[in-house]
Design a protein around this motif. Structure first.
Motif, mmCIF file in Angstrom:
data_model
loop_
_atom_site.group_PDB
_atom_site.id
_atom_site.type_symbol
_atom_site.label_atom_id
_atom_site.label_comp_id
_atom_site.label_asym_id
_atom_site.label_seq_id
_atom_site.Cartn_x
_atom_site.Cartn_y
_atom_site.Cartn_z
ATOM 1 N N PHE A 1 0.726 -1.291 0.042
ATOM 2 C CA PHE A 1 -0.050 0.080 -0.270
ATOM 3 C C PHE A 1 0.805 1.119 -0.077
ATOM 4 C CE2 PHE A 1 -3.162 -3.124 2.131
ATOM 5 C CZ PHE A 1 -4.113 -2.917 0.720
ATOM 6 N N GLY A 2 2.057 1.324 0.574
ATOM 7 C CA GLY A 2 2.951 2.568 0.551
ATOM 8 C C GLY A 2 3.277 2.738 -0.798
ATOM 9 N N THR A 3 3.589 1.628 -1.564
ATOM 10 C CA THR A 3 4.068 1.816 -2.914
ATOM 11 C C THR A 3 3.079 2.259 -3.880
ATOM 12 O OG1 THR A 3 5.499 -0.153 -2.641
ATOM 13 C CG2 THR A 3 5.092 0.296 -4.891
ATOM 14 N N MET B 1 4.374 12.228 0.216
ATOM 15 C CA MET B 1 5.358 11.516 -0.254
ATOM 16 C C MET B 1 6.380 11.124 0.600
ATOM 17 S SD MET B 1 4.970 10.647 -3.518
ATOM 18 C CE MET B 1 6.601 10.335 -4.190
ATOM 19 N N PHE B 2 6.814 11.993 1.563
ATOM 20 C CA PHE B 2 8.016 11.717 2.566
ATOM 21 C C PHE B 2 7.306 10.633 3.373
ATOM 22 C CE2 PHE B 2 9.368 12.424 6.806
ATOM 23 C CZ PHE B 2 10.726 11.988 6.677
ATOM 24 N N VAL B 3 5.848 10.682 3.834
ATOM 25 C CA VAL B 3 5.553 9.649 4.695
ATOM 26 C C VAL B 3 5.628 8.275 4.217
ATOM 27 C CG1 VAL B 3 3.414 8.964 6.131
ATOM 28 C CG2 VAL B 3 4.409 11.131 6.068
ATOM 29 N N ALA B 4 5.002 8.166 2.899
ATOM 30 C CA ALA B 4 4.958 6.975 2.085
ATOM 31 C C ALA B 4 6.290 6.387 1.880
ATOM 32 C CB ALA B 4 4.077 7.258 0.724
ATOM 33 N N VAL B 5 7.285 7.305 1.311
ATOM 34 C CA VAL B 5 8.561 6.684 1.050
ATOM 35 C C VAL B 5 9.208 6.169 2.395
ATOM 36 C CG1 VAL B 5 10.869 7.136 0.266
ATOM 37 C CG2 VAL B 5 8.903 7.843 -0.861
ATOM 38 N N THR B 6 9.238 7.139 3.513
ATOM 39 C CA THR B 6 9.805 6.664 4.740
ATOM 40 C C THR B 6 9.373 5.589 5.540
ATOM 41 O OG1 THR B 6 10.366 9.011 4.946
ATOM 42 C CG2 THR B 6 10.535 7.471 6.998
ATOM 43 N N ALA B 7 7.857 5.421 5.560
ATOM 44 C CA ALA B 7 7.165 4.064 5.943
ATOM 45 C C ALA B 7 7.658 2.772 5.220
ATOM 46 C CB ALA B 7 5.748 4.280 5.975
ATOM 47 N N TRP B 8 7.527 3.167 3.890
ATOM 48 C CA TRP B 8 8.019 1.937 2.876
ATOM 49 C C TRP B 8 9.487 1.503 3.117
ATOM 50 C CZ3 TRP B 8 11.473 1.556 -1.171
ATOM 51 C CH2 TRP B 8 11.230 0.244 -1.975
ATOM 52 N N TYR C 1 0.598 8.419 8.670
ATOM 53 C CA TYR C 1 -0.212 7.986 7.371
ATOM 54 C C TYR C 1 -1.529 8.705 7.435
ATOM 55 C CZ TYR C 1 1.933 4.934 4.271
ATOM 56 O OH TYR C 1 2.687 4.220 3.190
ATOM 57 N N PHE C 2 -2.170 9.090 8.851
ATOM 58 C CA PHE C 2 -3.554 9.439 9.148
ATOM 59 C C PHE C 2 -3.254 11.087 8.855
ATOM 60 C CE2 PHE C 2 -6.783 11.538 11.572
ATOM 61 C CZ PHE C 2 -7.846 10.897 10.900
ATOM 62 N N GLY C 3 -2.033 11.746 9.109
ATOM 63 C CA GLY C 3 -1.951 12.998 8.845
ATOM 64 C C GLY C 3 -1.667 13.333 7.323
ATOM 65 N N ALA C 4 -0.934 12.110 6.717
ATOM 66 C CA ALA C 4 -0.852 12.351 5.267
ATOM 67 C C ALA C 4 -2.114 12.331 4.400
ATOM 68 C CB ALA C 4 0.167 11.306 4.604
ATOM 69 N N PHE C 5 -3.030 11.317 4.968
ATOM 70 C CA PHE C 5 -4.357 11.399 4.398
ATOM 71 C C PHE C 5 -5.174 12.616 4.454
ATOM 72 C CE2 PHE C 5 -8.700 10.763 6.070
ATOM 73 C CZ PHE C 5 -9.327 10.624 4.843
ATOM 74 N N LEU C 6 -4.922 13.283 5.797
ATOM 75 C CA LEU C 6 -5.678 14.602 5.906
ATOM 76 C C LEU C 6 -5.138 15.583 4.708
ATOM 77 C CD1 LEU C 6 -5.901 14.865 9.620
ATOM 78 C CD2 LEU C 6 -7.885 14.360 8.071
#
Length: 117
Positions: free
Chosen positions: A8-10, A31-38, A75-80
């Motif tokens: 899902f991060g990808t 993008m930072f959150v998605a790439v860092t969590a991935w 991810y919740f913050g990124a969603f918002l």
């Protein structure tokens, strides 16, 4: 659980990267959150796959809980932020007095909705 985070991060990474960036600061954080969590989920997975978890004296249950808790918050913050960017779809972007264009086109709007979800 780690493979779902990577998958899902990808997907979020690809969807956000596929949109035009009307608000770079907001979507940069997404993008930072998605790439860092991935990346961190891959590191965490490798620790378990290669047996380093047995060699490092850490409470792995607590570490796993904290990792997933922090990932949820980010991810919740990124969603918002992504949803806020998506909600600006109908506002016009004024280039000059005669030209008006939407902040997000219809195709980018659909991709941004998918990235928000």
């Amino acid at each position: 659980v780690f493979l779902s985070l990577q998958l899902f991060g990808t997907v979020v990474w690809i969807l956000v990267a596929a949109t035009r960036v009307p608000l770079p600061l907001l979507q940069g954080w997404v993008m930072f959150v998605a790439v860092t969590a991935w990346f961190l989920s891959i590191v965490f997975l490798c620790v378990f796959l290669f047996g380093y978890a047995n060699r490092i004296a850490v409470n792995w249950n607590l570490t796993d809980f904290l990792f997933h808790g922090a990932t949820f918050v980010f991810y919740f913050g990124a969603f918002l932020l992504q949803a806020a960017t998506t909600s600006l779809h109908h506002y016009p972007r004024k280039f000059n007095a005669t030209t008006h264009e939407k902040i997000l086109g219809d195709h980018e709007y659909n991709i941004s909705i998918a990235a928000s979800v």
